[in-house]
Design a protein around this motif. Structure first.
Motif, PDB file in Angstrom:
ATOM      1  N   LEU A  43       2.658  -1.252   4.583  1.00 47.96           N
ATOM      2  CA  LEU A  43       1.707  -0.138   4.637  1.00 47.96           C
ATOM      3  C   LEU A  43       2.351   1.226   4.798  1.00 47.96           C
ATOM      4  O   LEU A  43       2.947   1.534   5.832  1.00 47.96           O
ATOM      5  CB  LEU A  43       0.735  -0.402   5.808  1.00 47.96           C
ATOM      6  CG  LEU A  43      -0.363   0.604   6.070  1.00 47.96           C
ATOM      7  CD1 LEU A  43      -1.345   0.661   4.903  1.00 47.96           C
ATOM      8  CD2 LEU A  43      -1.088   0.265   7.365  1.00 47.96           C
ATOM      9  N   ASP A  44       2.197   2.055   3.760  1.00 46.64           N
ATOM     10  CA  ASP A  44       2.565   3.467   3.867  1.00 46.64           C
ATOM     11  C   ASP A  44       1.538   4.135   4.778  1.00 46.64           C
ATOM     12  O   ASP A  44       0.385   3.703   4.840  1.00 46.64           O
ATOM     13  CB  ASP A  44       2.541   4.080   2.461  1.00 46.64           C
ATOM     14  CG  ASP A  44       2.937   5.547   2.447  1.00 46.64           C
ATOM     15  OD1 ASP A  44       3.750   5.962   3.297  1.00 46.64           O
ATOM     16  OD2 ASP A  44       2.429   6.282   1.570  1.00 46.64           O
ATOM     17  N   ILE A  45       1.935   5.150   5.516  1.00 46.95           N
ATOM     18  CA  ILE A  45       0.995   5.807   6.435  1.00 46.95           C
ATOM     19  C   ILE A  45       0.278   6.980   5.786  1.00 46.95           C
ATOM     20  O   ILE A  45      -0.922   7.181   5.963  1.00 46.95           O
ATOM     21  CB  ILE A  45       1.727   6.267   7.722  1.00 46.95           C
ATOM     22  CG1 ILE A  45       2.213   5.044   8.523  1.00 46.95           C
ATOM     23  CG2 ILE A  45       0.808   7.136   8.586  1.00 46.95           C
ATOM     24  CD1 ILE A  45       1.122   4.115   9.014  1.00 46.95           C
ATOM     25  N   GLN A  46       0.976   7.778   5.039  1.00 44.71           N
ATOM     26  CA  GLN A  46       0.350   8.934   4.395  1.00 44.71           C
ATOM     27  C   GLN A  46      -0.201   8.525   3.031  1.00 44.71           C
ATOM     28  O   GLN A  46       0.557   8.300   2.081  1.00 44.71           O
ATOM     29  CB  GLN A  46       1.365  10.069   4.257  1.00 44.71           C
ATOM     30  CG  GLN A  46       1.739  10.650   5.619  1.00 44.71           C
ATOM     31  CD  GLN A  46       2.860  11.661   5.526  1.00 44.71           C
ATOM     32  OE1 GLN A  46       3.986  11.314   5.220  1.00 44.71           O
ATOM     33  NE2 GLN A  46       2.539  12.920   5.779  1.00 44.71           N
ATOM     34  N   LEU A  47      -1.518   8.417   2.961  1.00 46.22           N
ATOM     35  CA  LEU A  47      -2.211   7.974   1.741  1.00 46.22           C
ATOM     36  C   LEU A  47      -3.234   9.034   1.331  1.00 46.22           C
ATOM     37  O   LEU A  47      -3.630   9.871   2.142  1.00 46.22           O
ATOM     38  CB  LEU A  47      -2.911   6.632   2.011  1.00 46.22           C
ATOM     39  CG  LEU A  47      -1.982   5.466   2.382  1.00 46.22           C
ATOM     40  CD1 LEU A  47      -2.791   4.280   2.889  1.00 46.22           C
ATOM     41  CD2 LEU A  47      -1.122   5.058   1.182  1.00 46.22           C
ATOM     42  N   VAL A  96       0.870  -1.175   0.000  1.00 46.15           N
ATOM     43  CA  VAL A  96       0.000   0.000   0.000  1.00 46.15           C
ATOM     44  C   VAL A  96       0.908   1.227   0.000  1.00 46.15           C
ATOM     45  O   VAL A  96       1.551   1.541   1.011  1.00 46.15           O
ATOM     46  CB  VAL A  96      -0.923   0.021   1.238  1.00 46.15           C
ATOM     47  CG1 VAL A  96      -1.962   1.128   1.092  1.00 46.15           C
ATOM     48  CG2 VAL A  96      -1.587  -1.334   1.442  1.00 46.15           C
ATOM     49  N   GLU A  97       0.996   1.889  -1.126  1.00 44.78           N
ATOM     50  CA  GLU A  97       1.950   3.002  -1.283  1.00 44.78           C
ATOM     51  C   GLU A  97       1.465   3.900  -2.407  1.00 44.78           C
ATOM     52  O   GLU A  97       1.173   3.426  -3.505  1.00 44.78           O
ATOM     53  CB  GLU A  97       3.336   2.417  -1.619  1.00 44.78           C
ATOM     54  CG  GLU A  97       4.393   3.422  -2.033  1.00 44.78           C
ATOM     55  CD  GLU A  97       4.717   4.427  -0.944  1.00 44.78           C
ATOM     56  OE1 GLU A  97       4.163   5.527  -0.984  1.00 44.78           O
ATOM     57  OE2 GLU A  97       5.542   4.090  -0.053  1.00 44.78           O
ATOM     58  N   ASP A  98       1.332   5.199  -2.120  1.00 46.08           N
ATOM     59  CA  ASP A  98       0.832   6.128  -3.134  1.00 46.08           C
ATOM     60  C   ASP A  98       1.941   6.819  -3.916  1.00 46.08           C
ATOM     61  O   ASP A  98       1.663   7.473  -4.925  1.00 46.08           O
ATOM     62  CB  ASP A  98      -0.103   7.167  -2.507  1.00 46.08           C
ATOM     63  CG  ASP A  98       0.609   8.060  -1.512  1.00 46.08           C
ATOM     64  OD1 ASP A  98       1.364   7.513  -0.669  1.00 46.08           O
ATOM     65  OD2 ASP A  98       0.428   9.287  -1.569  1.00 46.08           O
ATOM     66  N   ASN A  99       3.171   6.686  -3.461  1.00 45.12           N
ATOM     67  CA  ASN A  99       4.281   7.284  -4.212  1.00 45.12           C
ATOM     68  C   ASN A  99       4.731   6.295  -5.290  1.00 45.12           C
ATOM     69  O   ASN A  99       5.148   5.182  -4.978  1.00 45.12           O
ATOM     70  CB  ASN A  99       5.430   7.611  -3.252  1.00 45.12           C
ATOM     71  CG  ASN A  99       6.630   8.211  -3.973  1.00 45.12           C
ATOM     72  OD1 ASN A  99       7.333   7.512  -4.697  1.00 45.12           O
ATOM     73  ND2 ASN A  99       6.851   9.493  -3.784  1.00 45.12           N
TER      74      ASN A  99
HETATM   75 MN    MN Z   1       2.447   8.175   1.016  1.00 47.41          MN
END
Ligand code: MN
Length: 129
Positions: A59-63, A15-18
């Motif tokens: 898990l990335d925290i900032q999503l 889970v990563e938005d970058n």
């Molecule tokens: Mn992020």
């Protein structure tokens, strides 16, 4: 029938938005033989975890939608997903953030910038017999 001598590849939900980080995690973990699920969104992560029962969530925290903290809370609140280990990967490095990550239900924590060797070693500890 599952053959215990030849276990299926371990599955990891990333889970990563970058995009650059996602590509990095993907390439490294794929090279290790892990089967991967991937998403940039927290809500989708909860759905994928519930539907596919991965062996670990990275898990990335900032999503962009719900935070990684919220993803962890929801996974640990559901009997269907509460036993899946969650390894948080976060840029937060301030005092107290580690506690916050663990309070949300994450099983472990790795700080960015990530040391790849440390990441792989940590992941393996969740798969040790
Ligand atoms: Mn992020």
């Amino acid at each position: 029938m599952v053959d215990a001598a030849t276990p299926r590849p371990k599955t990891i939900l990333i889970v990563e938005d970058n995009e650059l980080n996602m590509k990095l995690w993907n390439d490294i973990l794929e090279a290790q033989g892990y089967t991967l699920f991937k998403t940039a969104l927290g809500l989708e992560a909860v759905r994928i975890a519930s539907d596919n029962q991965p062996d670990l969530v990275l898990l990335d925290i900032q999503l962009p939608d719900i935070s990684g903290f919220e993803v962890a809370r929801r996974l640990k609140a559901d009997v269907a997903t509460q036993s899946i280990p969650i390894l948080a990967v976060t840029a937060f490095a301030m005092r107290g953030d580690r506690e916050r990550v663990l309070e949300s239900g994450c099983d472990g924590y790795i700080a960015k910038p990530v040391n790849i060797v440390e990441l792989l070693r940590t992941i393996e500890t969740y798969f040790a017999p």
